[in-house]
Design an enzyme around this catalytic site. Structure first.
Site, PDB file in Angstrom:
ATOM      1  N   ARG A  88       0.840  -1.204   0.000  1.00 54.14           N
ATOM      2  CA  ARG A  88       0.000   0.000   0.000  1.00 54.14           C
ATOM      3  C   ARG A  88       0.874   1.253   0.000  1.00 54.14           C
ATOM      4  NH1 ARG A  88      -2.386  -3.754   3.522  1.00 54.14           N
ATOM      5  NH2 ARG A  88      -4.563  -4.260   3.089  1.00 54.14           N
ATOM      6  N   ASP A 148     -10.278  -4.551   8.172  1.00 51.42           N
ATOM      7  CA  ASP A 148      -9.361  -5.573   8.691  1.00 51.42           C
ATOM      8  C   ASP A 148     -10.052  -6.432   9.757  1.00 51.42           C
ATOM      9  OD1 ASP A 148      -7.446  -4.473   7.018  1.00 51.42           O
ATOM     10  OD2 ASP A 148      -6.664  -3.130   8.551  1.00 51.42           O
ATOM     11  N   ARG A 151     -12.305  -8.903   8.095  1.00 52.18           N
ATOM     12  CA  ARG A 151     -11.499 -10.012   7.541  1.00 52.18           C
ATOM     13  C   ARG A 151     -11.036 -10.946   8.660  1.00 52.18           C
ATOM     14  NH1 ARG A 151      -8.384  -6.211   3.071  1.00 52.18           N
ATOM     15  NH2 ARG A 151      -9.911  -6.533   1.425  1.00 52.18           N
ATOM     16  N   HIS A 175      -2.910   0.282   8.913  1.00 53.17           N
ATOM     17  CA  HIS A 175      -3.567  -0.513   7.875  1.00 53.17           C
ATOM     18  C   HIS A 175      -2.531  -0.948   6.840  1.00 53.17           C
ATOM     19  CE1 HIS A 175      -6.624  -1.930   5.167  1.00 53.17           C
ATOM     20  NE2 HIS A 175      -6.311  -1.049   4.239  1.00 53.17           N
TER      21      HIS A 175
HETATM   22  P1  NAI Z   1     -10.224   2.352  -8.858  1.00 48.65           P
HETATM   23  O1  NAI Z   1      -9.086   2.574  -9.782  1.00 48.65           O
HETATM   24  O2  NAI Z   1     -11.244   1.341  -9.210  1.00 48.65           O
HETATM   25  O3  NAI Z   1     -10.984   3.735  -8.604  1.00 48.65           O
HETATM   26  C1  NAI Z   1     -10.331   4.927  -8.309  1.00 48.65           C
HETATM   27  C2  NAI Z   1     -11.085   6.056  -9.006  1.00 48.65           C
HETATM   28  O4  NAI Z   1     -10.509   7.304  -8.613  1.00 48.65           O
HETATM   29  C3  NAI Z   1     -11.000   6.001 -10.543  1.00 48.65           C
HETATM   30  O5  NAI Z   1     -12.304   5.915 -11.096  1.00 48.65           O
HETATM   31  C4  NAI Z   1     -10.298   7.286 -10.922  1.00 48.65           C
HETATM   32  O6  NAI Z   1     -10.751   7.860 -12.135  1.00 48.65           O
HETATM   33  C5  NAI Z   1     -10.630   8.181  -9.725  1.00 48.65           C
HETATM   34  N1  NAI Z   1      -9.740   9.320  -9.571  1.00 48.65           N
HETATM   35  C6  NAI Z   1      -8.394   9.378  -9.729  1.00 48.65           C
HETATM   36  N2  NAI Z   1      -7.948  10.630  -9.509  1.00 48.65           N
HETATM   37  C7  NAI Z   1      -9.030  11.376  -9.191  1.00 48.65           C
HETATM   38  C8  NAI Z   1      -9.216  12.740  -8.853  1.00 48.65           C
HETATM   39  N3  NAI Z   1      -8.196  13.595  -8.783  1.00 48.65           N
HETATM   40  N4  NAI Z   1     -10.467  13.164  -8.587  1.00 48.65           N
HETATM   41  C9  NAI Z   1     -11.516  12.323  -8.659  1.00 48.65           C
HETATM   42  N5  NAI Z   1     -11.409  11.024  -8.967  1.00 48.65           N
HETATM   43  C10 NAI Z   1     -10.176  10.554  -9.237  1.00 48.65           C
HETATM   44  O7  NAI Z   1      -9.579   2.019  -7.427  1.00 48.65           O
HETATM   45  P2  NAI Z   1     -10.315   1.326  -6.164  1.00 48.65           P
HETATM   46  O8  NAI Z   1     -10.126  -0.135  -6.219  1.00 48.65           O
HETATM   47  O9  NAI Z   1     -11.676   1.893  -6.050  1.00 48.65           O
HETATM   48  O10 NAI Z   1      -9.390   1.858  -4.960  1.00 48.65           O
HETATM   49  C11 NAI Z   1      -9.396   3.223  -4.612  1.00 48.65           C
HETATM   50  C12 NAI Z   1      -8.391   3.491  -3.498  1.00 48.65           C
HETATM   51  O11 NAI Z   1      -8.843   2.896  -2.292  1.00 48.65           O
HETATM   52  C13 NAI Z   1      -6.987   2.933  -3.748  1.00 48.65           C
HETATM   53  O12 NAI Z   1      -6.012   3.840  -3.305  1.00 48.65           O
HETATM   54  C14 NAI Z   1      -6.976   1.674  -2.904  1.00 48.65           C
HETATM   55  O13 NAI Z   1      -5.664   1.293  -2.538  1.00 48.65           O
HETATM   56  C15 NAI Z   1      -7.791   2.131  -1.725  1.00 48.65           C
HETATM   57  N6  NAI Z   1      -8.369   1.076  -0.903  1.00 48.65           N
HETATM   58  C16 NAI Z   1      -8.352   1.272   0.440  1.00 48.65           C
HETATM   59  C17 NAI Z   1      -8.905   0.362   1.291  1.00 48.65           C
HETATM   60  C18 NAI Z   1      -8.886   0.613   2.771  1.00 48.65           C
HETATM   61  O14 NAI Z   1      -9.204  -0.291   3.533  1.00 48.65           O
HETATM   62  N7  NAI Z   1      -8.538   1.798   3.218  1.00 48.65           N
HETATM   63  C19 NAI Z   1      -9.513  -0.887   0.772  1.00 48.65           C
HETATM   64  C20 NAI Z   1      -9.518  -0.979  -0.658  1.00 48.65           C
HETATM   65  C21 NAI Z   1      -8.956  -0.022  -1.453  1.00 48.65           C
END
Ligand code: NAI
Length: 308
Positions: A88, A148, A151, A175
Site C-alpha cells: 500500500r 481488517d 477479515r 492498515h
Molecule cells: P479504482 O481505480 O477502481 O478507482 C479509483 C477512481 O478514482 C477512478 O475511477 C479514478 O478515475 C478516480 N480518480 C483518480 N484521480 C481522481 C481525482 N483527482 N479526482 C476524482 N477522482 C479521481 O480504485 P479502487 O479499487 O476503487 O481503490 C481506490 C483506493 O482505495 C486505492 O487507493 C486503494 O488502494 C484504496 N483502498 C483502500 C482500502 C482501505 O481499507 N482503506 C480498501 C480498498 C482499497
C-alpha cells in the site's frame, strides 16, 4: 443527509451502492475525474432502486465540486489501487497529490463536512488531510480497521467452524500487512475467548491470514478488493449519519492515546453525529503495546515521505 463519494471506481461505487441499499441517506453524489464515469455509475445504480427498494437519490459528477456542496459526509476513494506484489505504501507518490487536491476542493464546498479517507496508504493519507485542511480532528476518519476486523472475523469463523455473527474480534494499528495488530486475546465466540476452541498454532495462522487479507485478494483479483471495503465504509457512514455511537477501529489523530503522538493510526473510536465522539483506550498487554509502537513506527516512516 447528503453524502459525497469521490472516486467512482471499484470501492467508491461499491460504497455508494451499500449506502443506497441501506436507505438512510437522502442523496449520494459520486464524483470522478474521468469524463462521464461517475454519471454512468450513478445512472446504473439508480436503475437498481426499484429492484432493491431504496429511495436514496444517486447522482454523478465529472469533477464539478459545486454538486457536492453542503455534504454532511465526504468519502475519498480517489487514487490508484495496488496491483499484485505491491505494498500500500508504494501508492503514496500518486495518491498524496490526489488526496490533497480532492480534500481541499471538498472543504471549499462543504466546510462542515466529516471526511472519511479510504485511499492508500490510508493512515498516511488521513494524516495528510489533517495537515493540509486544518479541520478539527473529530471530522477526519481513516477507514481500514473496520475492514481488517471484518477479515479477521471471517478467518476466525472459518477456523472455529462457527457462524460469523457468533464471532467478535478487532484489529487495531496501521492498515498495512506489517502494521496490523489483531487483538486475538480479546476475540470471542459467543463471549467465550477463542483460545478455548482452537490451538495457539491455528490462532497464529488466523492472525497471519488476516494481515495479508488484502494482498491475498489482490493476488486473486489482479487489483484490490471492493465489496468488503465498500461495506466497511458504508457502515462508518451509517454510524455517523444515524448517530449510532457504534465502536469501530478507525485511523484517527492520536495525541497521547496509546502513548502515541503526531500520527493517524487505527484505534477503537465511538462514531456518532460529530464523527469521532471519543477514542477508546483498551488496556493492552505488554506484547500488544509493543506491537502498537512498532506499527506506529512504520506509519511514521511512511508519513515522513510526504512533502508537507
Ligand atoms: P479504482 O481505480 O477502481 O478507482 C479509483 C477512481 O478514482 C477512478 O475511477 C479514478 O478515475 C478516480 N480518480 C483518480 N484521480 C481522481 C481525482 N483527482 N479526482 C476524482 N477522482 C479521481 O480504485 P479502487 O479499487 O476503487 O481503490 C481506490 C483506493 O482505495 C486505492 O487507493 C486503494 O488502494 C484504496 N483502498 C483502500 C482500502 C482501505 O481499507 N482503506 C480498501 C480498498 C482499497
Amino acid at each position: 443527509m447528503k453524502v459525497t463519494v469521490v472516486g467512482a471506481g471499484a470501492v467508491g461505487a461499491s460504497c455508494a451502492e451499500y449506502i443506497a441499499i441501506k436507505d438512510f441517506a437522502s442523496e449520494v453524489v459520486l464524483l470522478d475525474i474521468k469524463e462521464g464515469y461517475a454519471e454512468g455509475k450513478a445512472m446504473d445504480l439508480m436503475q437498481t432502486a426499484s429492484l432493491n427498494g431504496f429511495d436514496t437519490k444517486i447522482t454523478g459528477s465529472t469533477n464539478d465540486y459545486a454538486k457536492t456542496a453542503n455534504s454532511n459526509i465526504c468519502v475519498i476513494t480517489s487514487g490508484i489501487p495496488r496491483k499484485p506484489g505491491m505494498t500500500r505504501e508504494e501508492l503514496i507518490g500518486i495518491n498524496a497529490g490526489i488526496v490533497k487536491t480532492v480534500s481541499s476542493n471538498l472543504i471549499k464546498h462543504s466546510p462542515d463536512t466529516i471526511i472519511i479517507v479510504v485511499s492508500n496508504p490510508m493512515d498516511t493519507m488521513t494524516y495528510l488531510v489533517h495537515k493540509t485542511t486544518g479541520i478539527p480532528k473529530n471530522r477526519i476518519i481513516g477507514m481500514g480497521g473496520a475492514l481488517d476486523s471484518a477479515r479477521f472475523k471471517y478467518r476466525l469463523a472459518e477456523a472455529l467452524g462457527a457462524p460469523i455473527s457468533d464471532v467478535d474480534g478487532m484489529v487495531i494499528g496501521g492498515h498495512s500487512d506489517t502494521g496490523m495488530v489483531p487483538l486475538t486475546r480479546l476475540a470471542t465466540r459467543n463471549s467465550v475467548p477463542v483460545s478455548e476452541f482452537i490451538s495457539k498454532e491455528r490462532l497464529e495462522q488466523v492472525l497471519q491470514e488476516t494481515k495479508v487479507g488484502g494482498a491475498t485478494l489482490t493476488g486473486l483479483l489482479g487489483t484490490s478488493a471492493w465489496y468488503a471495503p465498500g461495506a466497511a465504509v458504508s457502515a462508518l457512514v451509517q454510524a455517523i449519519a444515524c448517530d449510532q455511537k457504534k465502536i469501530f477501529p478507525c485511523s484517527v489523530l492520536v495525541e497521547g492515546e496509546y502513548g502515541l503522538n503526531d500520527l493517524c493510526i487505527g484505534a477503537p473510536v465511538v462514531l456518532g453525529k460529530n464523527g469521532v465522539e471519543s477514542i477508546v483506550e483498551i488496556n493492552l498487554s505488554a506484547d500488544e503495546k509493543a506491537q502498537m509502537v512498532a506499527s506506529a513506527k512504520g506509519v511514521s516512516a511512511t508519513n515522513a515521505l510526504l512533502e508537507l
